[in-house]
Design an enzyme around this catalytic site. Sequence first.
Site, PDB file in Angstrom:
ATOM      1  N   SER A  52     -21.840 -15.672 -44.374  1.00  0.00           N
ATOM      2  CA  SER A  52     -21.208 -16.335 -43.230  1.00  0.00           C
ATOM      3  C   SER A  52     -21.955 -17.649 -43.003  1.00  0.00           C
ATOM      4  O   SER A  52     -22.782 -17.774 -42.116  1.00  0.00           O
ATOM      5  CB  SER A  52     -21.278 -15.447 -41.986  1.00  0.00           C
ATOM      6  OG  SER A  52     -22.607 -15.184 -41.618  1.00  0.00           O
ATOM      7  N   HIS A 166     -19.745  -8.938 -43.445  1.00  0.00           N
ATOM      8  CA  HIS A 166     -20.794  -8.162 -44.128  1.00  0.00           C
ATOM      9  C   HIS A 166     -20.387  -6.715 -44.390  1.00  0.00           C
ATOM     10  O   HIS A 166     -21.167  -5.955 -44.961  1.00  0.00           O
ATOM     11  CB  HIS A 166     -22.097  -8.175 -43.319  1.00  0.00           C
ATOM     12  CG  HIS A 166     -22.753  -9.525 -43.285  1.00  0.00           C
ATOM     13  ND1 HIS A 166     -23.800  -9.816 -42.446  1.00  0.00           N
ATOM     14  CD2 HIS A 166     -22.513 -10.661 -43.986  1.00  0.00           C
ATOM     15  CE1 HIS A 166     -24.174 -11.074 -42.631  1.00  0.00           C
ATOM     16  NE2 HIS A 166     -23.408 -11.610 -43.552  1.00  0.00           N
ATOM     17  N   GLN A 174     -20.463  -9.311 -36.308  1.00  0.00           N
ATOM     18  CA  GLN A 174     -21.150  -9.110 -37.593  1.00  0.00           C
ATOM     19  C   GLN A 174     -22.398  -8.230 -37.517  1.00  0.00           C
ATOM     20  O   GLN A 174     -22.638  -7.411 -38.388  1.00  0.00           O
ATOM     21  CB  GLN A 174     -21.516 -10.493 -38.151  1.00  0.00           C
ATOM     22  CG  GLN A 174     -22.211 -10.510 -39.490  1.00  0.00           C
ATOM     23  CD  GLN A 174     -22.489 -11.929 -39.951  1.00  0.00           C
ATOM     24  OE1 GLN A 174     -21.588 -12.629 -40.416  1.00  0.00           O
ATOM     25  NE2 GLN A 174     -23.725 -12.389 -39.822  1.00  0.00           N
ATOM     26  N   GLU A 175     -23.229  -8.442 -36.461  1.00  0.00           N
ATOM     27  CA  GLU A 175     -24.516  -7.735 -36.436  1.00  0.00           C
ATOM     28  C   GLU A 175     -24.843  -7.169 -35.062  1.00  0.00           C
ATOM     29  O   GLU A 175     -24.758  -7.880 -34.061  1.00  0.00           O
ATOM     30  CB  GLU A 175     -25.651  -8.696 -36.850  1.00  0.00           C
ATOM     31  CG  GLU A 175     -25.452  -9.259 -38.246  1.00  0.00           C
ATOM     32  CD  GLU A 175     -26.379 -10.433 -38.560  1.00  0.00           C
ATOM     33  OE1 GLU A 175     -27.472 -10.534 -37.958  1.00  0.00           O
ATOM     34  OE2 GLU A 175     -25.996 -11.253 -39.411  1.00  0.00           O
ATOM     35  N   GLU A 216     -26.373  -5.733 -45.052  1.00  0.00           N
ATOM     36  CA  GLU A 216     -27.756  -5.841 -44.581  1.00  0.00           C
ATOM     37  C   GLU A 216     -28.371  -4.479 -44.292  1.00  0.00           C
ATOM     38  O   GLU A 216     -29.395  -4.372 -43.607  1.00  0.00           O
ATOM     39  CB  GLU A 216     -27.820  -6.771 -43.363  1.00  0.00           C
ATOM     40  CG  GLU A 216     -27.359  -8.188 -43.731  1.00  0.00           C
ATOM     41  CD  GLU A 216     -27.546  -9.208 -42.631  1.00  0.00           C
ATOM     42  OE1 GLU A 216     -27.839  -8.819 -41.469  1.00  0.00           O
ATOM     43  OE2 GLU A 216     -27.398 -10.409 -42.926  1.00  0.00           O
ATOM     44  N   ASP A 254     -25.357 -10.582 -33.195  1.00  0.00           N
ATOM     45  CA  ASP A 254     -24.896 -11.784 -33.881  1.00  0.00           C
ATOM     46  C   ASP A 254     -23.419 -11.599 -34.198  1.00  0.00           C
ATOM     47  O   ASP A 254     -23.064 -11.089 -35.259  1.00  0.00           O
ATOM     48  CB  ASP A 254     -25.682 -12.064 -35.172  1.00  0.00           C
ATOM     49  CG  ASP A 254     -25.162 -13.309 -35.888  1.00  0.00           C
ATOM     50  OD1 ASP A 254     -24.319 -14.018 -35.295  1.00  0.00           O
ATOM     51  OD2 ASP A 254     -25.588 -13.575 -37.031  1.00  0.00           O
ATOM     52  N   GLU A 296     -26.636 -14.360 -30.713  1.00  0.00           N
ATOM     53  CA  GLU A 296     -26.649 -15.441 -31.703  1.00  0.00           C
ATOM     54  C   GLU A 296     -25.203 -15.802 -32.043  1.00  0.00           C
ATOM     55  O   GLU A 296     -24.355 -14.909 -32.183  1.00  0.00           O
ATOM     56  CB  GLU A 296     -27.390 -14.928 -32.946  1.00  0.00           C
ATOM     57  CG  GLU A 296     -27.348 -15.859 -34.143  1.00  0.00           C
ATOM     58  CD  GLU A 296     -27.906 -15.175 -35.397  1.00  0.00           C
ATOM     59  OE1 GLU A 296     -28.742 -14.261 -35.279  1.00  0.00           O
ATOM     60  OE2 GLU A 296     -27.472 -15.546 -36.498  1.00  0.00           O
ATOM     61  N   ASP A 323     -27.007 -20.507 -34.864  1.00  0.00           N
ATOM     62  CA  ASP A 323     -27.190 -20.332 -36.315  1.00  0.00           C
ATOM     63  C   ASP A 323     -26.263 -21.304 -37.052  1.00  0.00           C
ATOM     64  O   ASP A 323     -26.684 -22.402 -37.417  1.00  0.00           O
ATOM     65  CB  ASP A 323     -26.900 -18.865 -36.681  1.00  0.00           C
ATOM     66  CG  ASP A 323     -26.903 -18.613 -38.178  1.00  0.00           C
ATOM     67  OD1 ASP A 323     -27.327 -19.491 -38.943  1.00  0.00           O
ATOM     68  OD2 ASP A 323     -26.461 -17.519 -38.607  1.00  0.00           O
ATOM     69  N   LYS A 348     -33.536 -20.478 -40.970  1.00  0.00           N
ATOM     70  CA  LYS A 348     -33.291 -19.994 -42.333  1.00  0.00           C
ATOM     71  C   LYS A 348     -33.682 -21.100 -43.307  1.00  0.00           C
ATOM     72  O   LYS A 348     -33.108 -22.196 -43.266  1.00  0.00           O
ATOM     73  CB  LYS A 348     -31.802 -19.701 -42.523  1.00  0.00           C
ATOM     74  CG  LYS A 348     -31.261 -18.472 -41.799  1.00  0.00           C
ATOM     75  CD  LYS A 348     -29.732 -18.494 -41.853  1.00  0.00           C
ATOM     76  CE  LYS A 348     -29.103 -17.193 -41.414  1.00  0.00           C
ATOM     77  NZ  LYS A 348     -27.638 -17.372 -41.155  1.00  0.00           N
ATOM     78  N   HIS A 376     -33.539 -13.707 -42.387  1.00  0.00           N
ATOM     79  CA  HIS A 376     -33.140 -13.469 -43.782  1.00  0.00           C
ATOM     80  C   HIS A 376     -31.710 -13.977 -43.987  1.00  0.00           C
ATOM     81  O   HIS A 376     -31.098 -14.505 -43.056  1.00  0.00           O
ATOM     82  CB  HIS A 376     -33.199 -11.962 -44.071  1.00  0.00           C
ATOM     83  CG  HIS A 376     -32.191 -11.179 -43.272  1.00  0.00           C
ATOM     84  ND1 HIS A 376     -31.722  -9.944 -43.659  1.00  0.00           N
ATOM     85  CD2 HIS A 376     -31.537 -11.453 -42.114  1.00  0.00           C
ATOM     86  CE1 HIS A 376     -30.842  -9.515 -42.782  1.00  0.00           C
ATOM     87  NE2 HIS A 376     -30.722 -10.405 -41.840  1.00  0.00           N
ATOM     88  N   ARG A 377     -31.154 -13.801 -45.187  1.00  0.00           N
ATOM     89  CA  ARG A 377     -29.728 -14.001 -45.443  1.00  0.00           C
ATOM     90  C   ARG A 377     -29.129 -12.649 -45.819  1.00  0.00           C
ATOM     91  O   ARG A 377     -29.847 -11.721 -46.165  1.00  0.00           O
ATOM     92  CB  ARG A 377     -29.481 -14.988 -46.603  1.00  0.00           C
ATOM     93  CG  ARG A 377     -29.985 -16.405 -46.391  1.00  0.00           C
ATOM     94  CD  ARG A 377     -29.589 -17.076 -45.107  1.00  0.00           C
ATOM     95  NE  ARG A 377     -28.175 -17.174 -44.822  1.00  0.00           N
ATOM     96  CZ  ARG A 377     -27.473 -18.303 -44.762  1.00  0.00           C
ATOM     97  NH1 ARG A 377     -28.071 -19.457 -44.988  1.00  0.00           N
ATOM     98  NH2 ARG A 377     -26.196 -18.308 -44.432  1.00  0.00           N
ATOM     99  N   LYS A 399     -35.569 -11.500 -37.821  1.00  0.00           N
ATOM    100  CA  LYS A 399     -34.514 -10.543 -38.183  1.00  0.00           C
ATOM    101  C   LYS A 399     -34.426 -10.475 -39.695  1.00  0.00           C
ATOM    102  O   LYS A 399     -34.372 -11.500 -40.369  1.00  0.00           O
ATOM    103  CB  LYS A 399     -33.172 -10.861 -37.524  1.00  0.00           C
ATOM    104  CG  LYS A 399     -32.421 -12.069 -38.047  1.00  0.00           C
ATOM    105  CD  LYS A 399     -30.948 -12.006 -37.584  1.00  0.00           C
ATOM    106  CE  LYS A 399     -30.091 -13.036 -38.295  1.00  0.00           C
ATOM    107  NZ  LYS A 399     -28.664 -12.934 -37.972  1.00  0.00           N
TER     108      LYS A 399
END
Length: 432
Positions: A52, A166, A174-175, A216, A254, A296, A323, A348, A376-377, A399
């Site tokens: 993303s 993801h 997403q998260e 992830e 996120d 985020e 982000d 990042k 991270h990615r 994260k």
Amino acid sequence: MTAPATAVTGTHQITDIGALEILDSRGRPTPQVRVTLAGGIAAVAGVPSGASTGSREAVERRDGDQGRFRGLGVLGAVEAVNGEIAKRLTGYRWRDLAEIDAALIELDGTAGKERLGANAIVGVSMACARALAVAAGRELWEWLTPAGVAPRLPVPHFNVINGGVHAPNPLDFQEFMIAPLGAPTLAEAVRAGAEIYGALRSLLAERGQVTSLGDEGGFAPQLTEPEEVLALLVTAITAAGYTAGRDGVAIALDPASSEFRHADGRYHVAGQKLTSMEMVERYAEITERFPVWLIEDGLAEDDWDGWAVLTERLGERVQLVGDDIFVTNPAIIADAISRRVANASLIKLNQIGTVTETLEAMATCRRGGYAQLVSHRSGETTDSFIADLAVGSGCGELKAGAPARGERVAKYNRLLEIAAARPDLPYGVPPA
Ligand code: 2PG
Ligand code: MG
């Protein structure tokens, strides 16, 4: 900044640079770079890759040859390291990493690092940083600590439920992360993360949900409403014996909302089409009902007006992290600070493409009073550079995905290693 190749100005002589194509955690090719200094010190870096991505990120170079890895090969980036970059960086004595990174930027010559490839450049920069740290006899995190900054052990943000791009489930956000803000130590924070992850797996199984994983390492249940997931997380935190809240284990989101803002300008969430203002209200309700301490990318990268309203409405009590909108770019972050957009930045390395520019982005945040969440990615290797970056920068937040899967736990395990070696380092988000 760059002296002629024959000049002898610094002490760091690079004798060899080489890259090869390895696989990341999604089974996609990515460069691994090895740098060797005169005297034999060698260091390696693995390059992460996002799914993303923000539109203003430094450009990852892929071969596009459909006959290999469905076009995702990185032989061009690898060749850039082995050829042009190796030629430029060997045979000259460098003063420091800033000088090396400036030479890489100049050699590439494009604004987005697309000629040589940001994935080539960031790998070289990270490997050089590691090698220079070893040469200085320092741990990487110590070497990365800027003058006047106190290093800290960061609060790990464990991504335990995955959605968006993801995971192939109907969840738009997403998260969903758990953040043990109130843990007494890093080791206890990691333990809390793993225990809650285990409790969550049992809960999902009890409810007849799949316990398959997203990119992830978080679970990817067939759930739709973000609020449903948040309620589940609170139950899991409690079931594992922890307190849900800022004194114990808080929640971070996120949504990665650039991915679900459509051409109609609306955010498509769980079947609804929401305006920016309706999204802001949704977040306001969420933060009243659930212990969400951080959001985020709550709004999309091109929705600066919406971001300003979001910041005005929730910025006092919630950490609002940019982000896709900031892409670790010091100039964009400085602009946001002057416009009071967000109050924190994600960090990042591969979004901007060199370690030096990443440190600049973090310094810009510190000057402007913005918090930083090192990240991270979604595509990762076992490289743990970001753990050291989070500690050295003193930002107090990292994260790195779920407390499971090798490429994710590599980062948390590196934190545990640092914590064991240096019990004097404070844990947690820095005091305001
Ligand atoms: C994000 C990241 C990492 P990606 O959006 O914050 O979690 O995802 O690497 O796919 O951009
Ligand atoms: Mg994000």
